[in-house]
Design a protein around this motif. Structure first.
Motif, PDB file in Angstrom:
ATOM      1  N   LYS A  19       4.181   1.524   2.296  1.00  0.00           N
ATOM      2  CA  LYS A  19       5.304   2.438   2.143  1.00  0.00           C
ATOM      3  C   LYS A  19       4.738   3.838   2.261  1.00  0.00           C
ATOM      4  O   LYS A  19       3.699   4.149   1.669  1.00  0.00           O
ATOM      5  CB  LYS A  19       5.963   2.246   0.780  1.00  0.00           C
ATOM      6  CG  LYS A  19       7.132   3.156   0.511  1.00  0.00           C
ATOM      7  CD  LYS A  19       7.731   2.857  -0.857  1.00  0.00           C
ATOM      8  CE  LYS A  19       8.942   3.712  -1.138  1.00  0.00           C
ATOM      9  NZ  LYS A  19       9.534   3.376  -2.446  1.00  0.00           N
ATOM     10  N   VAL A  20       5.399   4.690   3.046  1.00  0.00           N
ATOM     11  CA  VAL A  20       4.955   6.067   3.216  1.00  0.00           C
ATOM     12  C   VAL A  20       5.947   6.968   2.489  1.00  0.00           C
ATOM     13  O   VAL A  20       7.155   6.873   2.715  1.00  0.00           O
ATOM     14  CB  VAL A  20       4.873   6.468   4.708  1.00  0.00           C
ATOM     15  CG1 VAL A  20       4.336   7.889   4.848  1.00  0.00           C
ATOM     16  CG2 VAL A  20       4.030   5.482   5.497  1.00  0.00           C
ATOM     17  N   ILE A  21       5.415   7.812   1.616  1.00  0.00           N
ATOM     18  CA  ILE A  21       6.280   8.761   0.912  1.00  0.00           C
ATOM     19  C   ILE A  21       5.824  10.182   1.209  1.00  0.00           C
ATOM     20  O   ILE A  21       4.648  10.438   1.443  1.00  0.00           O
ATOM     21  CB  ILE A  21       6.306   8.523  -0.615  1.00  0.00           C
ATOM     22  CG1 ILE A  21       4.920   8.683  -1.222  1.00  0.00           C
ATOM     23  CG2 ILE A  21       6.903   7.179  -0.963  1.00  0.00           C
ATOM     24  CD1 ILE A  21       4.937   8.853  -2.725  1.00  0.00           C
ATOM     25  N   ASP A  22       6.794  11.077   1.208  1.00  0.00           N
ATOM     26  CA  ASP A  22       6.494  12.500   1.341  1.00  0.00           C
ATOM     27  C   ASP A  22       5.986  12.956  -0.017  1.00  0.00           C
ATOM     28  O   ASP A  22       6.703  12.860  -1.014  1.00  0.00           O
ATOM     29  CB  ASP A  22       7.761  13.258   1.743  1.00  0.00           C
ATOM     30  CG  ASP A  22       7.515  14.726   1.958  1.00  0.00           C
ATOM     31  OD1 ASP A  22       7.017  15.391   1.022  1.00  0.00           O
ATOM     32  OD2 ASP A  22       7.819  15.215   3.052  1.00  0.00           O
TER      33      ASP A  22
ATOM     34  N   ARG B 222       0.849  -1.199   0.000  1.00  0.00           N
ATOM     35  CA  ARG B 222       0.000   0.000   0.000  1.00  0.00           C
ATOM     36  C   ARG B 222       0.875   1.237   0.000  1.00  0.00           C
ATOM     37  O   ARG B 222       1.893   1.293   0.691  1.00  0.00           O
ATOM     38  CB  ARG B 222      -0.898   0.014   1.219  1.00  0.00           C
ATOM     39  CG  ARG B 222      -1.993  -1.007   1.126  1.00  0.00           C
ATOM     40  CD  ARG B 222      -2.784  -1.067   2.374  1.00  0.00           C
ATOM     41  NE  ARG B 222      -3.937  -0.199   2.278  1.00  0.00           N
ATOM     42  CZ  ARG B 222      -5.089  -0.479   2.887  1.00  0.00           C
ATOM     43  NH1 ARG B 222      -5.212  -1.560   3.608  1.00  0.00           N
ATOM     44  NH2 ARG B 222      -6.095   0.340   2.774  1.00  0.00           N
ATOM     45  N   LEU B 223       0.451   2.219  -0.744  1.00  0.00           N
ATOM     46  CA  LEU B 223       1.177   3.482  -0.812  1.00  0.00           C
ATOM     47  C   LEU B 223       0.434   4.517   0.017  1.00  0.00           C
ATOM     48  O   LEU B 223      -0.751   4.790  -0.208  1.00  0.00           O
ATOM     49  CB  LEU B 223       1.300   3.954  -2.264  1.00  0.00           C
ATOM     50  CG  LEU B 223       2.028   5.275  -2.462  1.00  0.00           C
ATOM     51  CD1 LEU B 223       3.490   5.144  -1.998  1.00  0.00           C
ATOM     52  CD2 LEU B 223       1.964   5.691  -3.920  1.00  0.00           C
ATOM     53  N   ILE B 224       1.140   5.066   1.001  1.00  0.00           N
ATOM     54  CA  ILE B 224       0.602   6.118   1.854  1.00  0.00           C
ATOM     55  C   ILE B 224       1.385   7.387   1.537  1.00  0.00           C
ATOM     56  O   ILE B 224       2.612   7.379   1.537  1.00  0.00           O
ATOM     57  CB  ILE B 224       0.772   5.783   3.357  1.00  0.00           C
ATOM     58  CG1 ILE B 224       0.273   4.370   3.688  1.00  0.00           C
ATOM     59  CG2 ILE B 224       0.120   6.842   4.228  1.00  0.00           C
ATOM     60  CD1 ILE B 224      -1.183   4.136   3.453  1.00  0.00           C
TER      61      ILE B 224
ATOM     62  N   SER C 132      -3.550   5.693  -0.648  1.00  0.00           N
ATOM     63  CA  SER C 132      -3.851   5.707  -2.084  1.00  0.00           C
ATOM     64  C   SER C 132      -4.780   4.578  -2.491  1.00  0.00           C
ATOM     65  O   SER C 132      -5.594   4.744  -3.400  1.00  0.00           O
ATOM     66  CB  SER C 132      -2.558   5.586  -2.903  1.00  0.00           C
ATOM     67  OG  SER C 132      -1.659   6.573  -2.554  1.00  0.00           O
ATOM     68  N   GLN C 133      -4.655   3.432  -1.848  1.00  0.00           N
ATOM     69  CA  GLN C 133      -5.481   2.281  -2.211  1.00  0.00           C
ATOM     70  C   GLN C 133      -6.947   2.507  -1.864  1.00  0.00           C
ATOM     71  O   GLN C 133      -7.841   2.186  -2.630  1.00  0.00           O
ATOM     72  CB  GLN C 133      -4.976   1.022  -1.518  1.00  0.00           C
ATOM     73  CG  GLN C 133      -5.768  -0.226  -1.876  1.00  0.00           C
ATOM     74  CD  GLN C 133      -5.181  -1.474  -1.259  1.00  0.00           C
ATOM     75  OE1 GLN C 133      -3.972  -1.576  -1.081  1.00  0.00           O
ATOM     76  NE2 GLN C 133      -6.034  -2.413  -0.924  1.00  0.00           N
TER      77      GLN C 133
ATOM     78  N   ILE D 162       9.542   7.901   3.677  1.00  0.00           N
ATOM     79  CA  ILE D 162       9.589   8.298   5.093  1.00  0.00           C
ATOM     80  C   ILE D 162       8.931   7.233   5.981  1.00  0.00           C
ATOM     81  O   ILE D 162       8.521   7.531   7.107  1.00  0.00           O
ATOM     82  CB  ILE D 162       8.942   9.683   5.311  1.00  0.00           C
ATOM     83  CG1 ILE D 162       7.481   9.692   4.836  1.00  0.00           C
ATOM     84  CG2 ILE D 162       9.752  10.777   4.635  1.00  0.00           C
ATOM     85  CD1 ILE D 162       6.714  10.921   5.259  1.00  0.00           C
ATOM     86  N   THR D 163       8.895   6.006   5.490  1.00  0.00           N
ATOM     87  CA  THR D 163       8.272   4.914   6.242  1.00  0.00           C
ATOM     88  C   THR D 163       8.913   4.769   7.620  1.00  0.00           C
ATOM     89  O   THR D 163       8.211   4.642   8.628  1.00  0.00           O
ATOM     90  CB  THR D 163       8.376   3.594   5.457  1.00  0.00           C
ATOM     91  OG1 THR D 163       7.854   3.792   4.140  1.00  0.00           O
ATOM     92  CG2 THR D 163       7.626   2.478   6.156  1.00  0.00           C
ATOM     93  N   ARG D 164      10.235   4.787   7.672  1.00  0.00           N
ATOM     94  CA  ARG D 164      10.927   4.617   8.959  1.00  0.00           C
ATOM     95  C   ARG D 164      10.536   5.718   9.946  1.00  0.00           C
ATOM     96  O   ARG D 164      10.333   5.461  11.127  1.00  0.00           O
ATOM     97  CB  ARG D 164      12.448   4.606   8.754  1.00  0.00           C
ATOM     98  CG  ARG D 164      12.929   3.374   8.012  1.00  0.00           C
ATOM     99  CD  ARG D 164      14.445   3.312   7.874  1.00  0.00           C
ATOM    100  NE  ARG D 164      15.031   3.001   9.164  1.00  0.00           N
ATOM    101  CZ  ARG D 164      15.814   3.839   9.858  1.00  0.00           C
ATOM    102  NH1 ARG D 164      16.125   5.008   9.385  1.00  0.00           N
ATOM    103  NH2 ARG D 164      16.302   3.483  11.027  1.00  0.00           N
ATOM    104  N   SER D 165      10.410   6.957   9.457  1.00  0.00           N
ATOM    105  CA  SER D 165      10.024   8.066  10.328  1.00  0.00           C
ATOM    106  C   SER D 165       8.639   7.846  10.919  1.00  0.00           C
ATOM    107  O   SER D 165       8.405   8.128  12.102  1.00  0.00           O
ATOM    108  CB  SER D 165      10.040   9.387   9.555  1.00  0.00           C
ATOM    109  OG  SER D 165      11.334   9.690   9.128  1.00  0.00           O
TER     110      SER D 165
END
Length: 145
Positions: free
Chosen positions: A40-43, A5-7, A18-19, A50-53
């Motif tokens: 996965k989280v993207i800015d 999933r894309l966040i 997004s899903q 920025i998934t780890r953050s």
């Protein structure tokens, strides 16, 4: 396994799934982790991962609770082993230890499910034997590095 999933994280600090085409909270992202949903989280502005953050933010919120997961000593060990030559070994050891813990939980759940119809002592002895085998394999792998 389902698709990752894309966040997207927007400048207003909101997270967008997004899903599902909806805004979500950090608590909902935590549920993804708990339910082993890959994401996965993207800015959204920079495209940076920025998934780890976000995962660290979840841990920080959990640690603020009355019953934190990590002791001061454990957190100090994380800091001491960060950026040193042994960091790779330390991270590998932690990952293997957590994998062992997860395996033990799975085995214990399976054994408890069948223990009702069997001798519980035999089940616990079997769990102990499996844990010793896993621990031994983990130590052998760690010594190879």
């Amino acid at each position: 396994m389902s698709e990752q999933r894309l966040i997207k994280k927007y400048p207003n600090r909101r997270l967008y799934d997004s899903q599902e085409s909806t805004y979500i909270t950090v608590a909902e992202v935590r549920e993804f982790v708990v339910n082993e949903i890959s994401f996965k989280v993207i800015d959204n502005k920079t495209g940076d991962d920025i998934t780890r953050s976000i995962l660290l933010q979840i841990i920080m919120e959990l640690e603020a609770d009355d019953e934190p997961l990590f002791s001061v000593d454990v957190l100090s060990q994380f800091i001491r082993n960060s950026g040193v030559k042994s960091q790779e070994g330390f991270v590998s050891y932690l990952e293997q230890g957590l994998d062992l813990f997860k395996t033990q939980q799975t085995v214990a759940k399976e054994q408890m499910a069948t223990a009702i119809g069997t001798n519980p002592m035999e089940s616990w002895l079997e769990i102990g034997q499996k844990n010793m085998e896993i621990w031994s394999d983990m130590q052998k792998d760690l010594l190879k590095k």
